[in-house]
Design a protein around this motif. Structure first.
Motif, PDB file in Angstrom:
ATOM      1  N   HIS A  83      45.621  46.633  35.637  1.00 35.91           N
ATOM      2  CA  HIS A  83      45.560  46.256  37.050  1.00 35.91           C
ATOM      3  C   HIS A  83      44.427  45.252  37.306  1.00 35.91           C
ATOM      4  O   HIS A  83      44.619  44.263  38.022  1.00 35.91           O
ATOM      5  CB  HIS A  83      45.369  47.521  37.890  1.00 35.91           C
ATOM      6  CG  HIS A  83      45.365  47.293  39.357  1.00 35.91           C
ATOM      7  ND1 HIS A  83      46.493  46.982  40.068  1.00 35.91           N
ATOM      8  CD2 HIS A  83      44.351  47.328  40.262  1.00 35.91           C
ATOM      9  CE1 HIS A  83      46.183  46.836  41.346  1.00 35.91           C
ATOM     10  NE2 HIS A  83      44.890  47.032  41.477  1.00 35.91           N
ATOM     11  N   VAL A  84      43.277  45.497  36.719  1.00 33.68           N
ATOM     12  CA  VAL A  84      42.132  44.586  36.911  1.00 33.68           C
ATOM     13  C   VAL A  84      42.426  43.225  36.288  1.00 33.68           C
ATOM     14  O   VAL A  84      42.154  42.179  36.892  1.00 33.68           O
ATOM     15  CB  VAL A  84      40.849  45.216  36.327  1.00 33.68           C
ATOM     16  CG1 VAL A  84      39.724  44.206  36.255  1.00 33.68           C
ATOM     17  CG2 VAL A  84      40.425  46.415  37.149  1.00 33.68           C
ATOM     18  N   PHE A  85      42.997  43.221  35.075  1.00 33.10           N
ATOM     19  CA  PHE A  85      43.326  41.944  34.444  1.00 33.10           C
ATOM     20  C   PHE A  85      44.408  41.203  35.215  1.00 33.10           C
ATOM     21  O   PHE A  85      44.385  39.965  35.307  1.00 33.10           O
ATOM     22  CB  PHE A  85      43.744  42.144  32.991  1.00 33.10           C
ATOM     23  CG  PHE A  85      42.580  42.338  32.062  1.00 33.10           C
ATOM     24  CD1 PHE A  85      41.500  41.478  32.068  1.00 33.10           C
ATOM     25  CD2 PHE A  85      42.553  43.410  31.176  1.00 33.10           C
ATOM     26  CE1 PHE A  85      40.426  41.653  31.216  1.00 33.10           C
ATOM     27  CE2 PHE A  85      41.491  43.601  30.323  1.00 33.10           C
ATOM     28  CZ  PHE A  85      40.425  42.726  30.336  1.00 33.10           C
ATOM     29  N   ALA A  86      45.370  41.930  35.778  1.00 44.37           N
ATOM     30  CA  ALA A  86      46.400  41.276  36.588  1.00 44.37           C
ATOM     31  C   ALA A  86      45.785  40.666  37.843  1.00 44.37           C
ATOM     32  O   ALA A  86      46.174  39.568  38.255  1.00 44.37           O
ATOM     33  CB  ALA A  86      47.492  42.276  36.956  1.00 44.37           C
ATOM     34  N   ALA A  87      44.838  41.360  38.444  1.00 42.21           N
ATOM     35  CA  ALA A  87      44.189  40.829  39.640  1.00 42.21           C
ATOM     36  C   ALA A  87      43.380  39.570  39.312  1.00 42.21           C
ATOM     37  O   ALA A  87      43.457  38.565  40.036  1.00 42.21           O
ATOM     38  CB  ALA A  87      43.282  41.889  40.259  1.00 42.21           C
ATOM     39  N   LEU A  88      42.618  39.623  38.230  1.00 37.30           N
ATOM     40  CA  LEU A  88      41.832  38.453  37.846  1.00 37.30           C
ATOM     41  C   LEU A  88      42.731  37.280  37.441  1.00 37.30           C
ATOM     42  O   LEU A  88      42.464  36.127  37.794  1.00 37.30           O
ATOM     43  CB  LEU A  88      40.878  38.813  36.709  1.00 37.30           C
ATOM     44  CG  LEU A  88      39.762  39.800  37.060  1.00 37.30           C
ATOM     45  CD1 LEU A  88      38.967  40.163  35.816  1.00 37.30           C
ATOM     46  CD2 LEU A  88      38.867  39.229  38.132  1.00 37.30           C
ATOM     47  N   GLY A  89      43.806  37.564  36.722  1.00 37.83           N
ATOM     48  CA  GLY A  89      44.739  36.515  36.340  1.00 37.83           C
ATOM     49  C   GLY A  89      45.438  35.914  37.541  1.00 37.83           C
ATOM     50  O   GLY A  89      45.673  34.703  37.598  1.00 37.83           O
ATOM     51  N   LEU A  90      45.776  36.761  38.508  1.00 30.82           N
ATOM     52  CA  LEU A  90      46.426  36.271  39.723  1.00 30.82           C
ATOM     53  C   LEU A  90      45.505  35.350  40.512  1.00 30.82           C
ATOM     54  O   LEU A  90      45.928  34.283  40.975  1.00 30.82           O
ATOM     55  CB  LEU A  90      46.865  37.459  40.574  1.00 30.82           C
ATOM     56  CG  LEU A  90      47.765  37.200  41.753  1.00 30.82           C
ATOM     57  CD1 LEU A  90      49.063  36.567  41.293  1.00 30.82           C
ATOM     58  CD2 LEU A  90      48.063  38.507  42.463  1.00 30.82           C
ATOM     59  N   VAL A  91      44.241  35.731  40.612  1.00 30.43           N
ATOM     60  CA  VAL A  91      43.271  34.874  41.310  1.00 30.43           C
ATOM     61  C   VAL A  91      43.115  33.542  40.566  1.00 30.43           C
ATOM     62  O   VAL A  91      43.103  32.465  41.169  1.00 30.43           O
ATOM     63  CB  VAL A  91      41.910  35.601  41.456  1.00 30.43           C
ATOM     64  CG1 VAL A  91      40.825  34.641  41.893  1.00 30.43           C
ATOM     65  CG2 VAL A  91      42.030  36.753  42.418  1.00 30.43           C
ATOM     66  N   GLY A  92      43.004  33.602  39.246  1.00 33.43           N
ATOM     67  CA  GLY A  92      42.853  32.377  38.463  1.00 33.43           C
ATOM     68  C   GLY A  92      44.057  31.463  38.565  1.00 33.43           C
ATOM     69  O   GLY A  92      43.921  30.242  38.691  1.00 33.43           O
ATOM     70  N   LEU A  93      45.247  32.059  38.528  1.00 30.96           N
ATOM     71  CA  LEU A  93      46.455  31.235  38.623  1.00 30.96           C
ATOM     72  C   LEU A  93      46.625  30.603  39.997  1.00 30.96           C
ATOM     73  O   LEU A  93      47.077  29.460  40.108  1.00 30.96           O
ATOM     74  CB  LEU A  93      47.681  32.077  38.275  1.00 30.96           C
ATOM     75  CG  LEU A  93      47.863  32.364  36.791  1.00 30.96           C
ATOM     76  CD1 LEU A  93      48.950  33.401  36.578  1.00 30.96           C
ATOM     77  CD2 LEU A  93      48.187  31.093  36.042  1.00 30.96           C
ATOM     78  N   VAL A  94      46.263  31.319  41.028  1.00 30.36           N
ATOM     79  CA  VAL A  94      46.347  30.737  42.370  1.00 30.36           C
ATOM     80  C   VAL A  94      45.363  29.585  42.513  1.00 30.36           C
ATOM     81  O   VAL A  94      45.673  28.554  43.119  1.00 30.36           O
ATOM     82  CB  VAL A  94      46.118  31.829  43.443  1.00 30.36           C
ATOM     83  CG1 VAL A  94      45.898  31.220  44.806  1.00 30.36           C
ATOM     84  CG2 VAL A  94      47.293  32.780  43.474  1.00 30.36           C
ATOM     85  N   LEU A  95      44.188  29.729  41.927  1.00 28.84           N
ATOM     86  CA  LEU A  95      43.202  28.646  42.000  1.00 28.84           C
ATOM     87  C   LEU A  95      43.605  27.426  41.155  1.00 28.84           C
ATOM     88  O   LEU A  95      43.207  26.306  41.463  1.00 28.84           O
ATOM     89  CB  LEU A  95      41.827  29.145  41.576  1.00 28.84           C
ATOM     90  CG  LEU A  95      41.160  30.132  42.537  1.00 28.84           C
ATOM     91  CD1 LEU A  95      39.850  30.633  41.954  1.00 28.84           C
ATOM     92  CD2 LEU A  95      40.923  29.477  43.887  1.00 28.84           C
ATOM     93  N   LEU A  96      44.373  27.640  40.096  1.00 24.54           N
ATOM     94  CA  LEU A  96      44.814  26.528  39.253  1.00 24.54           C
ATOM     95  C   LEU A  96      45.917  25.701  39.897  1.00 24.54           C
ATOM     96  O   LEU A  96      46.076  24.525  39.589  1.00 24.54           O
ATOM     97  CB  LEU A  96      45.328  27.047  37.908  1.00 24.54           C
ATOM     98  CG  LEU A  96      44.278  27.440  36.881  1.00 24.54           C
ATOM     99  CD1 LEU A  96      44.950  28.028  35.652  1.00 24.54           C
ATOM    100  CD2 LEU A  96      43.440  26.239  36.495  1.00 24.54           C
TER     101      LEU A  96
END
Length: 116
Positions: free
Chosen positions: A9-22
């Motif tokens: 869940h934490v990795f999905a949240a961090l990945g989601l934030v990173g992908l939205v910023l990219l």
């Protein structure tokens, strides 16, 4: 098992934030139409938008599913942690037995007279 889902869940949240910023905003398409670096992208002119949006959807789906799973586990399958929850689960102590006859009092001592 809960800890593994929490880590995902934490990795999905961090990945989601990173992908939205990219991802580029919708206003950046106008600049790409006039030749400002559309050929310099890694995935081509429109390849990065579809690739990043697909990966973002996958990460959002994983985040949503793990959120629901963790919510279910922590509300329905956990032991109570607060004092009020523990107090509600404990059985009340039985009341002490009251004797049927009152206890007898010791005889009253008369007050000695003071000699004059």
């Amino acid at each position: 098992m809960k800890e593994a889902i929490l880590i995902v869940h934490v990795f999905a949240a961090l990945g989601l934030v990173g992908l939205v910023l990219l991802q580029q905003g919708r206003g950046a398409d106008m600049g790409a139409a006039f030749g400002s670096g559309a050929s310099q992208t890694l995935f081509g002119a429109s390849g990065s938008a579809t690739f990043l949006s697909r990966i973002t959807k996958i990460f959002a789906l994983v985040f949503f599913c793990t959120s629901l799973l963790l919510t279910y586990w922590y509300t329905h399958m956990s032991t109570p942690k607060s004092v009020t929850e523990l107090d509600a689960l404990q059985q009340p102590a039985p009341a002490p037995q009251v004797p049927s006859t009152p206890p007898s009092l010791p005889p009253a001592n008369p007050v000695p007279e003071v000699p004059k």
